[in-house]
Design a protein around this motif. Structure first.
Motif, short mmCIF file in Angstrom:
data_model
loop_
_atom_site.label_atom_id
_atom_site.label_comp_id
_atom_site.label_asym_id
_atom_site.label_seq_id
_atom_site.Cartn_x
_atom_site.Cartn_y
_atom_site.Cartn_z
N ALA A 147 7.24 -1.17 -4.43
CA ALA A 147 5.90 -1.55 -4.88
C ALA A 147 5.92 -2.80 -5.75
O ALA A 147 5.20 -3.77 -5.48
CB ALA A 147 5.27 -0.39 -5.65
N TYR B 68 4.81 -6.59 -4.70
CA TYR B 68 3.65 -7.09 -5.44
C TYR B 68 3.95 -8.47 -6.04
O TYR B 68 3.17 -9.41 -5.88
CB TYR B 68 3.29 -6.10 -6.54
CG TYR B 68 2.02 -6.46 -7.29
CD1 TYR B 68 0.77 -6.35 -6.68
CD2 TYR B 68 2.06 -6.89 -8.62
CE1 TYR B 68 -0.39 -6.67 -7.37
CE2 TYR B 68 0.90 -7.20 -9.31
CZ TYR B 68 -0.32 -7.09 -8.67
OH TYR B 68 -1.47 -7.42 -9.35
N TRP C 277 2.65 1.43 -3.49
CA TRP C 277 1.72 1.70 -4.59
C TRP C 277 1.24 3.15 -4.58
O TRP C 277 1.12 3.78 -5.63
CB TRP C 277 0.54 0.75 -4.51
CG TRP C 277 -0.08 0.45 -5.83
CD1 TRP C 277 -1.11 1.11 -6.42
CD2 TRP C 277 0.29 -0.59 -6.74
NE1 TRP C 277 -1.40 0.55 -7.64
CE2 TRP C 277 -0.56 -0.49 -7.87
CE3 TRP C 277 1.25 -1.60 -6.70
CZ2 TRP C 277 -0.47 -1.36 -8.94
CZ3 TRP C 277 1.34 -2.47 -7.78
CH2 TRP C 277 0.49 -2.35 -8.88
N SER C 278 0.95 3.65 -3.38
CA SER C 278 0.42 5.01 -3.28
C SER C 278 1.50 6.08 -3.41
O SER C 278 1.18 7.24 -3.71
CB SER C 278 -0.30 5.19 -1.94
OG SER C 278 0.60 5.01 -0.86
N SER D 110 -5.00 2.33 -1.65
CA SER D 110 -4.05 3.31 -2.15
C SER D 110 -4.62 4.72 -2.27
O SER D 110 -3.89 5.69 -2.01
CB SER D 110 -3.48 2.86 -3.51
OG SER D 110 -4.48 2.77 -4.48
N ILE E 224 -4.67 -2.96 -2.93
CA ILE E 224 -4.57 -1.74 -3.73
C ILE E 224 -5.77 -0.82 -3.50
O ILE E 224 -5.68 0.38 -3.73
CB ILE E 224 -4.44 -2.11 -5.22
CG1 ILE E 224 -3.15 -2.93 -5.43
CG2 ILE E 224 -4.41 -0.89 -6.11
CD1 ILE E 224 -2.99 -3.47 -6.83
N ASP F 12 -7.98 2.14 -9.68
CA ASP F 12 -8.25 1.44 -8.42
C ASP F 12 -9.33 0.38 -8.55
O ASP F 12 -9.66 -0.29 -7.57
CB ASP F 12 -8.65 2.45 -7.34
CG ASP F 12 -7.49 3.35 -6.96
OD1 ASP F 12 -6.36 2.85 -6.95
OD2 ASP F 12 -7.70 4.54 -6.69
N SER G 179 -4.27 -8.26 -4.72
CA SER G 179 -4.73 -7.05 -5.39
C SER G 179 -5.70 -6.25 -4.54
O SER G 179 -5.84 -5.04 -4.72
CB SER G 179 -5.39 -7.41 -6.72
OG SER G 179 -6.54 -8.21 -6.51
N ILE H 103 0.83 -1.21 0.00
CA ILE H 103 0.00 0.00 0.00
C ILE H 103 0.86 1.25 0.00
O ILE H 103 0.61 2.22 -0.73
CB ILE H 103 -0.95 -0.01 1.21
CG1 ILE H 103 -1.96 -1.16 1.08
CG2 ILE H 103 -1.69 1.32 1.33
CD1 ILE H 103 -2.70 -1.46 2.35
#
Length: 298
Positions: A238, A242, A29-30, A261, A258, A112, A255, A26
């Motif tokens: 990330a 992942y 990804w963000s 995020s 996500i 998203d 997934s 998280i």
């Protein structure tokens, strides 16, 4: 050992492994928003993505050659395909849509929805069907994302194909994630596969950027800070987390993280850029967290 057995082993013997990986995923990804925010003021999106993928691949290259099994030509071809899908088409598609003035909020919302697409694909391709509880959790998580993104949603003046491009980019990454889980690439280490994918992406981004002008990077502090962030956090953290998670847990469970995020990205923006936080954002984040928890528990 089958995928199901691998997932079962990971869940039973490492109870804290998934919470740790989900948290790192998280954050990583963000965090892409932060690097883009710093660096995009100094360079075009394609030039930025070229240097991001090139630096990432070159840093990983000596480790990929010295640590891990010997890389076969077939493995290179497999990872090149994932690089085209998960790096060039996914990142490049969204970047191009933003350049065509698709509103950022709309792009983020479509991006998203990735876990939903993966959940739908994982059943016919991988046989990893979701339970009724997980489908309910998915619906709740999407509702939370809608609440968080509501204030930023709008339809801009971009051409219709640009909106379709965002959907297509999201679906391409969903397919790449499912194929990565399905293909027998377990003998290749994560840093090796990520190196190949980044270098393939850099070649394609470089071709696109060269059509817009010089490939020379802007020699500014903001570009350097943004690039360091994009390489170390948004790429290494990330993507590595992942792909590692995909090898250990069901793809729909991975997934689902996500979904968190958007609220985490807004917290980044509040801390670093003093962008406002609203009650609706906190409410949406809480709803999303509940949905993610239900989906992950299965």
């Amino acid at each position: 050992m089958t995928d199901a057995a691998t997932s079962s082993t990971a869940d039973s013997h490492h109870p804290l492994l998934w919470p740790l990986l989900a948290t790192l995923l998280i954050i990583g990804w963000s965090s892409g928003f932060v690097g883009i925010r710093y660096a995009n003021q100094e360079a075009s999106v394609m030039l930025l993505l070229f240097w991001r993928t090139l630096l990432s691949g070159l840093i990983l290259l000596p480790f990929a050659l010295m640590i891990g099994p010997r890389i076969s030509l077939r493995a290179v071809k497999d990872q090149a395909l994932f690089g085209i899908m998960a790096v060039f088409l996914y990142l490049g598609g969204f970047a191009l849509a933003i350049e065509q003035r698709v509103p950022t909020g709309m792009v983020a919302l479509i991006a998203d929805l990735l876990p939903l697409a993966i959940a739908v694909l994982s059943q016919p391709v991988l046989g990893e069907s979701l339970t009724a509880r997980q489908w309910l959790g998915t619906a709740i998580a999407i509702l939370g994302v809608l609440v968080v993104s509501f204030d930023s949603l709008s339809f801009g003046t971009a051409p219709a194909w640009a909106y379709g491009l965002t959907v297509g980019s999201m679906l391409v990454f969903a397919v790449a994630s499912v194929l990565h889980r399905k293909r027998k690439t377990q003998t290749m280490k994560v840093h090796q596969s990520l190196c190949i994918q980044m270098l393939v992406g850099s070649v394609l981004f470089g071709l696109c950027a060269s059509m817009q002008g010089s490939l020379a990077p802007p020699m500014t502090r903001d570009f350097a800070i943004g690039m360091i962030w994009l390489v170390l956090v948004a790429t290494f953290l990330a993507y590595a987390v992942y792909y590692t998670s995909l090898r250990l847990f069901p793809v729909a469970k991975v997934s689902a993280a996500i979904y968190l995020s958007p609220p985490v990205t807004m917290i980044w923006a509040w801390i670093l850029f003093s962008e406002p936080l609203t009650v609706a954002m906190f409410a949406g984040a809480a709803v999303t967290l509940v949905g993610m928890w239900m989906t992950s528990r299965g």
